[in-house]
Design an enzyme around this catalytic site. Structure first.
Site, PDB file in Angstrom:
ATOM      1  N   ASP A  51       0.289  -1.152  -0.425  1.00 27.36           N
ATOM      2  CA  ASP A  51      -0.459  -0.315   0.084  1.00 27.36           C
ATOM      3  C   ASP A  51       0.969   1.075   0.030  1.00 27.36           C
ATOM      4  O   ASP A  51       1.456   1.752   0.917  1.00 27.36           O
ATOM      5  CB  ASP A  51      -0.546   0.303   1.261  1.00 27.36           C
ATOM      6  CG  ASP A  51      -2.169   0.686   1.256  1.00 27.36           C
ATOM      7  OD1 ASP A  51      -1.495   2.415   0.721  1.00 27.36           O
ATOM      8  OD2 ASP A  51      -3.216   0.329   1.423  1.00 27.36           O
ATOM      9  N   SER A  92      -7.473   3.375  -1.110  1.00 24.43           N
ATOM     10  CA  SER A  92      -7.308   2.348  -1.308  1.00 24.43           C
ATOM     11  C   SER A  92      -8.157   2.511  -1.125  1.00 24.43           C
ATOM     12  O   SER A  92      -8.466   1.063  -2.434  1.00 24.43           O
ATOM     13  CB  SER A  92      -6.686   1.959  -0.154  1.00 24.43           C
ATOM     14  OG  SER A  92      -5.117   2.796   0.479  1.00 24.43           O
ATOM     15  N   THR A 146      -8.165  -1.650   1.665  1.00 25.14           N
ATOM     16  CA  THR A 146      -7.603  -3.085   0.546  1.00 25.14           C
ATOM     17  C   THR A 146      -8.266  -4.069   1.586  1.00 25.14           C
ATOM     18  O   THR A 146      -8.352  -4.883   0.478  1.00 25.14           O
ATOM     19  CB  THR A 146      -6.200  -2.674   0.769  1.00 25.14           C
ATOM     20  OG1 THR A 146      -5.900  -1.050   0.418  1.00 25.14           O
ATOM     21  CG2 THR A 146      -5.514  -3.628  -0.063  1.00 25.14           C
ATOM     22  N   ASP A 266       2.179   3.256   3.099  1.00 26.03           N
ATOM     23  CA  ASP A 266       1.411   4.327   3.333  1.00 26.03           C
ATOM     24  C   ASP A 266       1.704   5.144   3.909  1.00 26.03           C
ATOM     25  O   ASP A 266       1.638   6.744   3.778  1.00 26.03           O
ATOM     26  CB  ASP A 266      -0.471   3.497   3.040  1.00 26.03           C
ATOM     27  CG  ASP A 266      -0.871   4.172   2.950  1.00 26.03           C
ATOM     28  OD1 ASP A 266      -0.903   5.267   1.445  1.00 26.03           O
ATOM     29  OD2 ASP A 266      -1.714   4.764   3.252  1.00 26.03           O
ATOM     30  N   HIS A 270       2.730   8.790   4.169  1.00 26.24           N
ATOM     31  CA  HIS A 270       1.500   9.826   4.817  1.00 26.24           C
ATOM     32  C   HIS A 270       2.464  10.701   6.157  1.00 26.24           C
ATOM     33  O   HIS A 270       2.118  11.826   5.996  1.00 26.24           O
ATOM     34  CB  HIS A 270      -0.019   9.170   5.399  1.00 26.24           C
ATOM     35  CG  HIS A 270      -0.596   9.097   4.479  1.00 26.24           C
ATOM     36  ND1 HIS A 270      -0.888   9.651   3.424  1.00 26.24           N
ATOM     37  CD2 HIS A 270      -1.727   7.609   4.125  1.00 26.24           C
ATOM     38  CE1 HIS A 270      -1.973   9.623   3.648  1.00 26.24           C
ATOM     39  NE2 HIS A 270      -2.263   8.126   3.294  1.00 26.24           N
ATOM     40  N   ASP A 308      -1.545   0.144  -4.734  1.00 34.59           N
ATOM     41  CA  ASP A 308      -3.249   0.335  -5.311  1.00 34.59           C
ATOM     42  C   ASP A 308      -2.032   1.744  -5.343  1.00 34.59           C
ATOM     43  O   ASP A 308      -3.079   2.362  -6.147  1.00 34.59           O
ATOM     44  CB  ASP A 308      -3.679   0.473  -3.195  1.00 34.59           C
ATOM     45  CG  ASP A 308      -2.760   0.788  -2.724  1.00 34.59           C
ATOM     46  OD1 ASP A 308      -1.573   1.596  -2.530  1.00 34.59           O
ATOM     47  OD2 ASP A 308      -3.966   0.997  -1.552  1.00 34.59           O
ATOM     48  N   HIS A 309      -1.291   2.489  -5.027  1.00 36.39           N
ATOM     49  CA  HIS A 309      -1.266   4.489  -5.550  1.00 36.39           C
ATOM     50  C   HIS A 309       0.921   4.787  -4.863  1.00 36.39           C
ATOM     51  O   HIS A 309       0.913   3.363  -3.667  1.00 36.39           O
ATOM     52  CB  HIS A 309      -1.848   4.635  -4.681  1.00 36.39           C
ATOM     53  CG  HIS A 309      -2.474   4.637  -3.290  1.00 36.39           C
ATOM     54  ND1 HIS A 309      -1.801   5.327  -2.144  1.00 36.39           N
ATOM     55  CD2 HIS A 309      -3.673   3.982  -2.691  1.00 36.39           C
ATOM     56  CE1 HIS A 309      -1.872   4.705  -1.300  1.00 36.39           C
ATOM     57  NE2 HIS A 309      -3.112   4.237  -1.519  1.00 36.39           N
TER      58      HIS A 309
END
Length: 372
Positions: A51, A92, A146, A266, A270, A308-309
């Site tokens: 993620d 997500s 997810t 992820d 952040h 996912d990104h």
């Protein structure tokens, strides 16, 4: 720019991870199918999602580990676009739904099209059409976006208690991660863990209990909310849980589908925390090694490693070659819309090269499994 002593600390604090990586990669076999052998049939898919893991996150982990990454040993590599139905920058939930169902949706929606209609996911299709098993493993709560995308159909990713109820209704054969409070400490006072046990689940609350689990259906609810970070006490939970999930699911002779998420790459993006990010990416890659070793032994297994990104808009403008260190910069504390990599190994891996949309992952997996 990170100060030099902090850059070097990334190298020092990941020593244990790097030792494991070096040992596993040195023993990994790259040979899969010999020339002129018939192509094996895909009966098992292990989809691994880092993620927030873009190209730069992979590059950072490569730099610190002296290029000792399992995912980069694969020969079949592609790239996917990640945009959601209504936004250039996906979340997500929408990206997970795209990969799980082949359908673009709005940010925040899980297992539904943009008009809030339920859309069948690959987990349901392999169970209904092939009588296969399926499971999810995550370092977040299992009710997070997810993992939920491969089990649930909910209009809002924030409705964790409804997502937990979807787990009870749809009954994945194995699910492992955090999120116990969404099952047991609910506003409606229902105890979903009791329902799971009544349906034959063996529920584990620690890794020791999980390692001993042997029932046909297993739920590993290892934390009230999310799992701690790797250096905060989680240790090698992700790779151990991946190994256990494969062991349990592989008892089904018809095959299985397993989604494994390295969730906290992820979260590190952040937070713009490079040390956190590198640790989580290396930990995720050790779990990738578990899947690759299984696929190297089992000719009918396809392993797909992707994201996912991207998160954080991470760049690597400089580094220190002598100490295998990096000097990262971040452009944002949110997600970005850049393309992300796909690494594939095993049966049918050659179909995952090239440049395509995230919805095509579902289509390619469905074709590999011969789903309608």
């Amino acid at each position: 720019m990170i100060k030099k002593n902090n850059i070097i600390s990334i190298r020092l604090k990941t020593t244990a991870l790097l030792l494991v990586l070096g040992f596993v990669i040195s023993s990994f076999t790259y040979t899969y199918v010999k020339e002129n052998e018939p192509a094996p049939r895909v009966k098992k898919i292990i989809l691994m999602i880092g993620d927030g893991m873009g190209i730069t996150q992979v590059s950072a982990a490569m730099a610190v580990s002296e290029d000792h990454l399992h995912m980069t040993t694969t020969r079949h590599i592609g790239f996917i676009k990640t945009q959601s139905y209504d936004d250039y920058t996906t979340d997500s939930a929408a990206s997970g739904t795209a990969m799980a169902t082949g359908t673009k949706t709005r940010n925040g929606m899980i297992g539904m099209d943009p008009d809030s209609n339920r859309v069948a996911n690959i987990s349901e299709l392999i169970r209904d059409q092939k009588n296969m098993s399926y499971g999810v493993v995550s370092t977040s709560a299992v009710t997070h976006a997810t993992p939920a995308s491969f089990v649930a159909h909910i209009a809002s990713r924030a409705d964790y208690e409804s997502i937990a109820l979807e787990f009870v209704r749809n009954q994945p054969d194995v699910f492992i991660g955090g999120g116990k409070s969404d099952f047991a400490d609910r506003t409606d006072k229902r105890n979903l863990i009791k329902l799971l046990e009544n349906d034959g689940y063996e529920v584990a609350y620690t890794m020791d209990e999980l390692n001993q689990a042997s029932a046909d259906k297993v739920a590993g609810l290892l934390a009230d909310d999310h799992m701690p970070r790797f250096s905060g006490g989680r240790d090698y939970m992700l790779s151990e849980a991946t190994r256990k999930a494969i062991q349990l699911l592989d008892r089904n002779k018809n095959g299985f589908f397993l989604m494994v998420e390295g969730s906290q790459i992820d979260w590190a993006g952040h937070a713009n925390d490079a040390l956190y990010l590198v640790e989580e990416t290396l930990d995720f890659d050790i779990a990738v090694g578990v899947a690759l070793r299984f696929a190297a032994r089992d000719r009918n297994t396809l392993v797909i490693v992707t994201a996912d990104h991207e998160c954080g808009g991470m760049a690597l403008p400089d580094g220190i070659l002598e100490t295998n260190s990096i000097m990262p910069k971040f452009a944002t504390t949110g997600h970005t819309g850049v393309i992300v990599p796909v690494f594939a190994f095993g049966a049918g891996a050659e179909e995952f090269t090239g440049f395509y949309d995230n919805t095509d992952l579902f289509k390619k997996m469905s074709e590999a499994m011969r789903l309608r």
